[in-house]
Motif scaffolding. Structure first.
Motif, PDB file in Angstrom:
ATOM      1  N   LYS A  48       0.809  -1.227   0.000  1.00 41.37           N
ATOM      2  CA  LYS A  48       0.000   0.000   0.000  1.00 41.37           C
ATOM      3  C   LYS A  48       0.838   1.271   0.000  1.00 41.37           C
ATOM      4  O   LYS A  48       0.344   2.336   0.346  1.00 41.37           O
ATOM      5  CB  LYS A  48      -0.977   0.017   1.180  1.00 41.37           C
ATOM      6  N   HIS A  49       2.086   1.185  -0.411  1.00 42.79           N
ATOM      7  CA  HIS A  49       2.948   2.368  -0.412  1.00 42.79           C
ATOM      8  C   HIS A  49       2.830   3.166  -1.710  1.00 42.79           C
ATOM      9  O   HIS A  49       2.892   4.387  -1.701  1.00 42.79           O
ATOM     10  CB  HIS A  49       4.406   1.950  -0.176  1.00 42.79           C
ATOM     11  N   TYR A  50       2.667   2.460  -2.837  1.00 46.61           N
ATOM     12  CA  TYR A  50       2.637   3.141  -4.133  1.00 46.61           C
ATOM     13  C   TYR A  50       1.318   2.912  -4.855  1.00 46.61           C
ATOM     14  O   TYR A  50       0.720   1.849  -4.763  1.00 46.61           O
ATOM     15  CB  TYR A  50       3.765   2.639  -5.034  1.00 46.61           C
ATOM     16  N   LEU A  51       0.916   3.931  -5.607  1.00 48.32           N
ATOM     17  CA  LEU A  51      -0.244   3.863  -6.485  1.00 48.32           C
ATOM     18  C   LEU A  51       0.246   4.156  -7.894  1.00 48.32           C
ATOM     19  O   LEU A  51       0.840   5.212  -8.145  1.00 48.32           O
ATOM     20  CB  LEU A  51      -1.306   4.888  -6.079  1.00 48.32           C
ATOM     21  N   ALA A  52       0.012   3.227  -8.818  1.00 47.33           N
ATOM     22  CA  ALA A  52       0.361   3.428 -10.225  1.00 47.33           C
ATOM     23  C   ALA A  52      -0.901   3.827 -10.975  1.00 47.33           C
ATOM     24  O   ALA A  52      -1.942   3.171 -10.846  1.00 47.33           O
ATOM     25  CB  ALA A  52       0.949   2.155 -10.811  1.00 47.33           C
ATOM     26  N   SER A  58       1.630   7.612 -20.626  1.00 45.25           N
ATOM     27  CA  SER A  58       2.574   7.370 -19.539  1.00 45.25           C
ATOM     28  C   SER A  58       1.884   6.842 -18.289  1.00 45.25           C
ATOM     29  O   SER A  58       0.664   6.756 -18.214  1.00 45.25           O
ATOM     30  CB  SER A  58       3.337   8.662 -19.215  1.00 45.25           C
ATOM     31  N   VAL A  59       2.703   6.499 -17.301  1.00 42.81           N
ATOM     32  CA  VAL A  59       2.234   6.011 -16.010  1.00 42.81           C
ATOM     33  C   VAL A  59       2.794   6.931 -14.944  1.00 42.81           C
ATOM     34  O   VAL A  59       3.986   7.268 -14.963  1.00 42.81           O
ATOM     35  CB  VAL A  59       2.701   4.560 -15.754  1.00 42.81           C
ATOM     36  N   SER A  60       1.956   7.357 -14.016  1.00 39.28           N
ATOM     37  CA  SER A  60       2.402   8.167 -12.884  1.00 39.28           C
ATOM     38  C   SER A  60       2.397   7.295 -11.636  1.00 39.28           C
ATOM     39  O   SER A  60       1.461   6.542 -11.401  1.00 39.28           O
ATOM     40  CB  SER A  60       1.474   9.370 -12.677  1.00 39.28           C
ATOM     41  N   LEU A  61       3.447   7.429 -10.842  1.00 34.87           N
ATOM     42  CA  LEU A  61       3.587   6.657  -9.618  1.00 34.87           C
ATOM     43  C   LEU A  61       3.507   7.615  -8.435  1.00 34.87           C
ATOM     44  O   LEU A  61       4.281   8.565  -8.345  1.00 34.87           O
ATOM     45  CB  LEU A  61       4.929   5.919  -9.624  1.00 34.87           C
ATOM     46  N   TYR A  62       2.530   7.365  -7.543  1.00 32.79           N
ATOM     47  CA  TYR A  62       2.309   8.229  -6.388  1.00 32.79           C
ATOM     48  C   TYR A  62       2.700   7.503  -5.102  1.00 32.79           C
ATOM     49  O   TYR A  62       2.508   6.302  -4.984  1.00 32.79           O
ATOM     50  CB  TYR A  62       0.830   8.631  -6.285  1.00 32.79           C
ATOM     51  N   ASP A  63       3.214   8.275  -4.151  1.00 32.52           N
ATOM     52  CA  ASP A  63       3.475   7.763  -2.805  1.00 32.52           C
ATOM     53  C   ASP A  63       2.188   7.970  -2.012  1.00 32.52           C
ATOM     54  O   ASP A  63       1.762   9.106  -1.786  1.00 32.52           O
ATOM     55  CB  ASP A  63       4.640   8.514  -2.176  1.00 32.52           C
ATOM     56  N   VAL A  64       1.566   6.901  -1.582  1.00 26.30           N
ATOM     57  CA  VAL A  64       0.277   6.974  -0.896  1.00 26.30           C
ATOM     58  C   VAL A  64       0.370   7.778   0.397  1.00 26.30           C
ATOM     59  O   VAL A  64      -0.552   8.492   0.768  1.00 26.30           O
ATOM     60  CB  VAL A  64      -0.266   5.551  -0.613  1.00 26.30           C
ATOM     61  N   ALA A  80       1.309   4.848 -26.757  1.00 29.49           N
ATOM     62  CA  ALA A  80      -0.148   4.889 -26.879  1.00 29.49           C
ATOM     63  C   ALA A  80      -0.740   4.640 -25.488  1.00 29.49           C
ATOM     64  O   ALA A  80      -0.003   4.497 -24.509  1.00 29.49           O
ATOM     65  CB  ALA A  80      -0.629   3.843 -27.878  1.00 29.49           C
ATOM     66  N   ASN A  81      -2.068   4.572 -25.423  1.00 33.07           N
ATOM     67  CA  ASN A  81      -2.756   4.340 -24.152  1.00 33.07           C
ATOM     68  C   ASN A  81      -2.145   3.178 -23.373  1.00 33.07           C
ATOM     69  O   ASN A  81      -1.943   2.103 -23.934  1.00 33.07           O
ATOM     70  CB  ASN A  81      -4.229   4.000 -24.402  1.00 33.07           C
ATOM     71  N   VAL A  82      -1.891   3.386 -22.094  1.00 30.18           N
ATOM     72  CA  VAL A  82      -1.473   2.303 -21.209  1.00 30.18           C
ATOM     73  C   VAL A  82      -2.760   1.672 -20.692  1.00 30.18           C
ATOM     74  O   VAL A  82      -3.598   2.337 -20.094  1.00 30.18           O
ATOM     75  CB  VAL A  82      -0.590   2.819 -20.059  1.00 30.18           C
ATOM     76  N   THR A  83      -2.935   0.382 -20.936  1.00 29.41           N
ATOM     77  CA  THR A  83      -4.206  -0.278 -20.670  1.00 29.41           C
ATOM     78  C   THR A  83      -4.257  -1.019 -19.339  1.00 29.41           C
ATOM     79  O   THR A  83      -5.339  -1.303 -18.833  1.00 29.41           O
ATOM     80  CB  THR A  83      -4.540  -1.254 -21.808  1.00 29.41           C
ATOM     81  N   ALA A  84      -3.089  -1.353 -18.770  1.00 27.99           N
ATOM     82  CA  ALA A  84      -3.075  -2.040 -17.478  1.00 27.99           C
ATOM     83  C   ALA A  84      -1.745  -1.811 -16.775  1.00 27.99           C
ATOM     84  O   ALA A  84      -0.720  -1.576 -17.424  1.00 27.99           O
ATOM     85  CB  ALA A  84      -3.328  -3.535 -17.639  1.00 27.99           C
ATOM     86  N   VAL A  85      -1.786  -1.874 -15.455  1.00 26.48           N
ATOM     87  CA  VAL A  85      -0.592  -1.765 -14.614  1.00 26.48           C
ATOM     88  C   VAL A  85      -0.716  -2.789 -13.492  1.00 26.48           C
ATOM     89  O   VAL A  85      -1.805  -3.046 -12.995  1.00 26.48           O
ATOM     90  CB  VAL A  85      -0.433  -0.355 -13.998  1.00 26.48           C
ATOM     91  N   GLU A  86       0.409  -3.396 -13.118  1.00 28.03           N
ATOM     92  CA  GLU A  86       0.398  -4.338 -12.004  1.00 28.03           C
ATOM     93  C   GLU A  86       1.785  -4.406 -11.377  1.00 28.03           C
ATOM     94  O   GLU A  86       2.791  -4.492 -12.081  1.00 28.03           O
ATOM     95  CB  GLU A  86      -0.034  -5.731 -12.465  1.00 28.03           C
ATOM     96  N   PHE A  87       1.818  -4.374 -10.048  1.00 25.37           N
ATOM     97  CA  PHE A  87       3.066  -4.496  -9.302  1.00 25.37           C
ATOM     98  C   PHE A  87       3.411  -5.969  -9.097  1.00 25.37           C
ATOM     99  O   PHE A  87       2.518  -6.798  -8.912  1.00 25.37           O
ATOM    100  CB  PHE A  87       2.926  -3.861  -7.909  1.00 25.37           C
ATOM    101  N   THR A  88       4.709  -6.269  -9.077  1.00 24.03           N
ATOM    102  CA  THR A  88       5.125  -7.587  -8.632  1.00 24.03           C
ATOM    103  C   THR A  88       4.928  -7.642  -7.119  1.00 24.03           C
ATOM    104  O   THR A  88       4.896  -6.607  -6.454  1.00 24.03           O
ATOM    105  CB  THR A  88       6.606  -7.859  -8.978  1.00 24.03           C
ATOM    106  N   LEU A  89       4.769  -8.843  -6.573  1.00 26.01           N
ATOM    107  CA  LEU A  89       4.504  -8.982  -5.142  1.00 26.01           C
ATOM    108  C   LEU A  89       5.624  -8.413  -4.287  1.00 26.01           C
ATOM    109  O   LEU A  89       5.384  -7.912  -3.186  1.00 26.01           O
ATOM    110  CB  LEU A  89       4.259 -10.448  -4.779  1.00 26.01           C
TER     111      LEU A  89
END
Length: 198
Positions: A48-52, A58-64, A80-89
């Motif tokens: 729960k530290h980062y929000l993509a 582009s993708v923006s990464l926020y510090d929660v 082009a449009n970024v359609t999905a984002v996922e963090f590794t565990l």
């Protein structure tokens, strides 16, 4: 914000990201999304530290937990449009996919693009295998293919086309890593057993 609230994050066409304490049903933070792009998808890291936040292109990464409304990092590289984002565990990498027909893995601490997988069709969704030792990512695309990639080697291990020429919109991997579930444009759901030889 409490240290361990159950966080729910929402966004809409009003270019506003809202963080909620789900147990209290209260909005704890509002962040204006100041780019001209719409928000296509969001993902919260498991700690729960980062929000993509995926936009175009582009993708923006926020510090929660930061008081700042500005992203701590912006990941540029898709065209082009970024359609999905996922963090590794382990929160070491962020995986993204795009209408530019690529899947990218970014090192979170440096923001550098480490791996690029060329799919050959618009990628609609991705899912990372929960066992990081496997180094697997599953993708689905606009031409109807589901692919299992070994991302560090940039190779496709297997692929399947559930319904010819019907776009597959969503894909997920079960928490134990044994099943892949996908849904297509016709509302059909497909379940596959994932068996990976060592």
């Amino acid at each position: 914000m409490d240290e361990n609230p159950v966080i729910l994050v929402t966004a809409g066409y009003d270019h506003t990201i809202r963080m909620w304490d789900a147990l209290k049903s209260t909005c704890t933070r509002t962040i204006p999304y100041t780019t001209e792009s719409q928000i296509n998808r969001m993902a919260l890291s498991s700690n729960k530290h980062y929000l993509a936040v995926a936009g175009n292109p582009s993708v923006s990464l926020y510090d929660v937990f930061s008081a700042s409304d500005l992203p701590v990092m912006k990941l540029d590289g898709h065209t082009a449009n970024v359609t999905a984002v996922e963090f590794t565990l382990d929160q070491k990498y962020l995986a993204t996919c795009s209408e530019d027909c690529t899947i990218r893995l970014w090192e979170i601490h440096t923001g550098s693009g480490k791996y690029e997988l060329k799919n050959g069709a618009i990628v609609n969704d991705i899912a990372i295998h929960p066992d990081m030792r496997q180094e697997l990512i599953v993708s689905c695309d606009q031409e109807g293919m589901i692919r299992v990639w070994r991302w560090r080697r940039r190779e496709v291990l297997c692929q399947v086309e559930p319904q010819p020429n019907v776009a597959v919109r969503s894909v997920a991997v079960s928490p134990n890593g044994q099943l892949v579930v996908a849904g297509n444009n016709l509302g059909q759901i497909f379940v596959y057993r994932l068996i990976i030889d060592s």
